[in-house]
Design a protein around this motif. Structure first.
Motif, PDB file in Angstrom:
ATOM      1  N   THR A  22      51.781  29.808  47.479  1.00 19.46           N
ATOM      2  CA  THR A  22      50.987  29.634  48.703  1.00 19.46           C
ATOM      3  C   THR A  22      49.493  29.621  48.381  1.00 19.46           C
ATOM      4  O   THR A  22      48.745  28.773  48.878  1.00 19.46           O
ATOM      5  N   CYS A  51      46.848  45.641  49.000  1.00 17.91           N
ATOM      6  CA  CYS A  51      45.950  45.624  47.836  1.00 17.91           C
ATOM      7  C   CYS A  51      46.436  44.612  46.794  1.00 17.91           C
ATOM      8  O   CYS A  51      45.644  44.006  46.085  1.00 17.91           O
ATOM      9  N   MET A  52      47.772  44.425  46.728  1.00 18.11           N
ATOM     10  CA  MET A  52      48.305  43.459  45.760  1.00 18.11           C
ATOM     11  C   MET A  52      47.993  42.029  46.201  1.00 18.11           C
ATOM     12  O   MET A  52      47.690  41.167  45.375  1.00 18.11           O
ATOM     13  N   ARG A  55      44.419  41.281  45.488  1.00 17.67           N
ATOM     14  CA  ARG A  55      44.198  41.093  44.058  1.00 17.67           C
ATOM     15  C   ARG A  55      44.714  39.734  43.592  1.00 17.67           C
ATOM     16  O   ARG A  55      44.062  39.049  42.806  1.00 17.67           O
ATOM     17  N   LEU A  56      45.888  39.343  44.099  1.00 19.12           N
ATOM     18  CA  LEU A  56      46.444  38.039  43.721  1.00 19.12           C
ATOM     19  C   LEU A  56      45.521  36.915  44.170  1.00 19.12           C
ATOM     20  O   LEU A  56      45.274  35.960  43.422  1.00 19.12           O
ATOM     21  N   GLN A  59      42.581  36.883  41.834  1.00 19.02           N
ATOM     22  CA  GLN A  59      42.975  36.424  40.491  1.00 19.02           C
ATOM     23  C   GLN A  59      43.237  34.922  40.448  1.00 19.02           C
ATOM     24  O   GLN A  59      43.040  34.291  39.425  1.00 19.02           O
ATOM     25  N   LEU A  60      43.727  34.377  41.549  1.00 21.65           N
ATOM     26  CA  LEU A  60      44.107  32.963  41.540  1.00 21.65           C
ATOM     27  C   LEU A  60      43.021  32.072  42.133  1.00 21.65           C
ATOM     28  O   LEU A  60      43.276  30.958  42.564  1.00 21.65           O
ATOM     29  N   ILE A  65      37.398  40.177  46.539  1.00 22.62           N
ATOM     30  CA  ILE A  65      37.463  41.333  47.425  1.00 22.62           C
ATOM     31  C   ILE A  65      36.034  41.707  47.804  1.00 22.62           C
ATOM     32  O   ILE A  65      35.176  41.852  46.934  1.00 22.62           O
TER      33      ILE A  65
ATOM     34  N   LEU B 110      56.245  27.866  54.360  1.00 18.71           N
ATOM     35  CA  LEU B 110      55.232  27.187  53.544  1.00 18.71           C
ATOM     36  C   LEU B 110      54.635  25.980  54.235  1.00 18.71           C
ATOM     37  O   LEU B 110      55.185  25.441  55.155  1.00 18.71           O
TER      38      LEU B 110
ATOM     39  N   LEU C 178      49.752  39.281  36.509  1.00 23.56           N
ATOM     40  CA  LEU C 178      48.588  39.040  37.362  1.00 23.56           C
ATOM     41  C   LEU C 178      48.090  40.294  38.063  1.00 23.56           C
ATOM     42  O   LEU C 178      46.923  40.408  38.403  1.00 23.56           O
ATOM     43  N   LEU C 179      49.019  41.234  38.319  1.00 17.17           N
ATOM     44  CA  LEU C 179      48.667  42.385  39.134  1.00 17.17           C
ATOM     45  C   LEU C 179      48.417  43.659  38.355  1.00 17.17           C
ATOM     46  O   LEU C 179      47.811  44.588  38.855  1.00 17.17           O
ATOM     47  N   PHE C 297      33.284  48.204  49.840  1.00 18.72           N
ATOM     48  CA  PHE C 297      34.276  48.174  48.769  1.00 18.72           C
ATOM     49  C   PHE C 297      33.659  48.835  47.545  1.00 18.72           C
ATOM     50  O   PHE C 297      32.693  48.328  46.977  1.00 18.72           O
TER      51      PHE C 297
END
Lengths: 90, 110, 403
Positions: A22, A51-52, A55-56, A59-60, A65, B110, C178-179, C297
């Motif tokens: 997604t 939080c995950m 973060r994803l 990261q992508l 944040i 999706l 990734l996490l 944050f």
């Protein structure tokens, strides 16, 4: 079980793969991930996975944040019955 | 008692005697102590699976044990979404592991 | 209207209730858990002088003092919404609706998960869950377990579980993905372990202790790890998958390089009946969010925290915060913050008669002292991060008052 099949949102059973796809496809924010996949929309209100997801997204290549909380909290922050909302004691 | 209970502890000492009661989980009787939570009483009897995921049917048990994650939600006396980790047991309490959704609503994602 | 409602009966909430009630305020504390004490309830560790710090006994002392002062403590009650009134706050609970002049959020922290294939299986739980099960409910989380995630909390709780008669097979790292971030990196974890060295001096000093750089440490790190209280800590092994049909039966582990890459051909399955995931803590600020607080944050404090000052005031009139909701620190710091918050609230309600400012300044000094002397530092740079946060608080409130 592959890494991609790892569940991220336990309430709605949304996998890492679904969230990754997604984000990659729509280059979207955490909020959009939530709306598209239902991750973070279960009974815990995203307390466990928010939080995950943040973060994803970061990261992508999505928005980083920031001071703003990306998946807004809305009342009720605990699932409550209409009875309780209507003033009944539990 | 059974081997899952920490009856004696090198620092906290021995557990004081508590009242024995019976609870029912999916119609099976289990021994519990007054002062247990549903989750701790069932785990002491070796029960780890508290429910199945409503949609996918995967087994679930406690995760956070302090009311944050809602993974341990069960039905108590017909009331849904009761957190087993925060709910003290009562004698003759009837607890159910919940139900599966009859159909999946996730078609066109999706 | 009630003077003060406190949400959370942990060290911060109880500390605030005591200092507020000592100054004559009518105080209610609400908590979701079955008994008061919050995170104190799980804590048990040995001080360098060999004395045990027993969190349950600490909680009991605070509870008794609060009750003696007439504080009303209600457990098993959840708060699901907050609303600002013209004068004060409205608190919606699963029991009733309460109105109060001041409101203190002392909701603590929640655990950050590390998702791993198989982590939804019954028998996988957060490290805090195992701690509460063993120390508070006195039920073993299992007979033999693995802890995934090497940090201050996991090492301390592994020891506590051992005291409950539970066998901890090992503490190891999560698989890099990734996490997992730093949590899967042996060098970074070495760094955080070195901050722990005063808790188990022999094990770490033998390994190199303070003079070893984390980089060198991670590289020199023995394949089988070292032992802390006889529990193997394996920075060069990682958990790839949790296995089991209906509940946890084992964990597939593998050796990793100093950079965290899996060494092929080293995989094996370790049989266990439970697994703990130790991903660290983050401030639990949902009620501050629904109340309408501004946020910052701050990674050093564990994530998003409500903007506040050293008096524990938020940017909303009558709304205060204390404890881990303001940043992840030890229970002692939380308690000291609670005391400061209780006094600030007493001052706002004109209940702090003599030497009000001096009393509050002393309480704030006490918070800083406690922080300095804390046995466990969750993150480096806490004091600096807090100073910055407080100055941002005053900058924003100045701007707001100019509009």
């Amino acid at each position: 079980m592959g890494d991609n099949e790892t569940v991220i949102c336990r309430c709605e059973e949304i996998t890492l793969k679904e969230i990754k796809e997604t984000i990659e496809r729509y280059q979207c924010s955490a909020r959009e991930v939530k709306l598209r996949t239902r991750a973070g929309m279960g009974p815990c209100g995203g307390r466990t996975c928010r939080c995950m997801i943040d973060r994803l997204v970061e990261q992508l290549g999505g928005p980083s944040i920031s001071n703003e909380i990306s998946l807004s909290y809305r009342p009720p922050v605990r699932p409550v019955s209409f009875g309780v909302l209507g003033g009944d004691v539990k | 008692m059974n081997s899952m209970r920490v009856d004696n502890h090198p620092v906290f000492g021995s557990l004081e005697k508590r009242k024995n009661i019976t609870i029912y989980f999916d119609d099976q009787p289990y021994a519990a102590y007054e002062g247990d939570t549903i989750a701790s009483a069932l785990l002491a009897s070796g029960v780890r699976t508290l429910r199945c995921h409503e949609d996918k049917g995967t087994p679930r048990g406690i995760y956070c044990n302090i009311g944050h994650c809602f993974e341990c939600r069960v039905r108590v006396h017909g009331q849904n979404t009761v957190r087993a980790c925060l709910t003290p047991v009562e004698n003759k309490m009837r607890i159910e592991s919940g139900i599966l959704a009859t159909a999946s609503f996730k078609g066109g994602k999706l | 209207m009630i003077d003060l409602v406190i949400i959370g009966a942990g060290p911060a909430g109880l500390g605030a209730a005591i200092s507020a009630a000592e100054n004559g305020l009518e105080v209610y504390i609400l908590d979701e858990f079955v008994k008061p004490g919050g995170r104190l309830l799980g804590q048990l560790h040995e001080e360098p002088d060999g004395k045990w710090v027993n969190g349950i006994a600490e909680a009991e002392k605070l509870y008794k003092r609060a009750i003696q002062l007439g504080v009303n403590i209600r457990c098993g009650v959840s708060v699901y919404d907050l609303m600002k009134l013209d004068q004060g706050w409205c608190v919606y609970t699963t029991d009733n609706v309460m109105e109060c002049k001041c409101l203190l959020l002392a909701t603590g922290a929640s655990e950050t998960p590390i998702p791993i294939p198989g982590w939804t299986l019954p028998g996988v739980m957060s490290i805090g869950a195992a701690q509460v099960m063993g120390n508070v409910h006195r039920v073993k989380p299992g007979k033999k377990g693995i802890i995934i995630g090497v940090n201050v909390l996991s090492a301390a709780i592994a020891r506590e579980l051992q005291l409950c008669g539970v066998h901890i097979e090992s503490i190891l790292l999560p698989q890099p993905n990734l996490l997992s971030g730093d949590a899967a990196n042996p060098e970074k974890m070495m760094e955080s372990l070195l901050r722990l060295s005063h808790l188990a001096p022999s094990a770490l000093i033998r390994f190199g202790g303070k003079w070893v750089s984390p980089k060198l440490g991670a590289r020199l790190y023995p394949k089988n790890g070292f032992k802390m209280w006889d529990i193997p800590i394996q920075l060069r092994k990682s958990a790839l998958e949790i296995l089991g049909e209906k509940q946890v039966e084992g964990v597939r582990v593998a050796e990793i390089t100093a950079n965290g890459e899996v060494v092929s051909g080293t995989e094996k399955v370790v049989s266990v009946d439970f697994v703990c995931i130790a991903g660290g803590l983050a401030p639990l600020s949902e009620l501050a969010a629904v109340a309408g607080c501004s946020f910052r944050f701050v990674p050093e404090l564990g994530g998003h925290v409500p903007l506040h000052n050293e008096y524990m005031q938020t940017n909303l009139t009558g709304l205060y915060v204390a404890g881990n909701i303001t940043g992840v620190e030890s229970a002692k710091v939380a308690r000291a913050q609670g005391t400061a918050a209780g006094l600030s609230i007493a001052r706002e309600l004109n209940a702090l008669a003599d030497h009000a400012d001096e009393k509050i300044e002393a309480a704030i000094m006490e918070v800083m002292e406690t922080r300095k002397n804390a046995l466990i530092q969750f993150q480096p740079g806490i004091e600096e991060a807090r100073k910055k946060l407080y100055s941002e608080f005053y900058e924003t409130s100045e701007k707001a008052s100019m509009i």
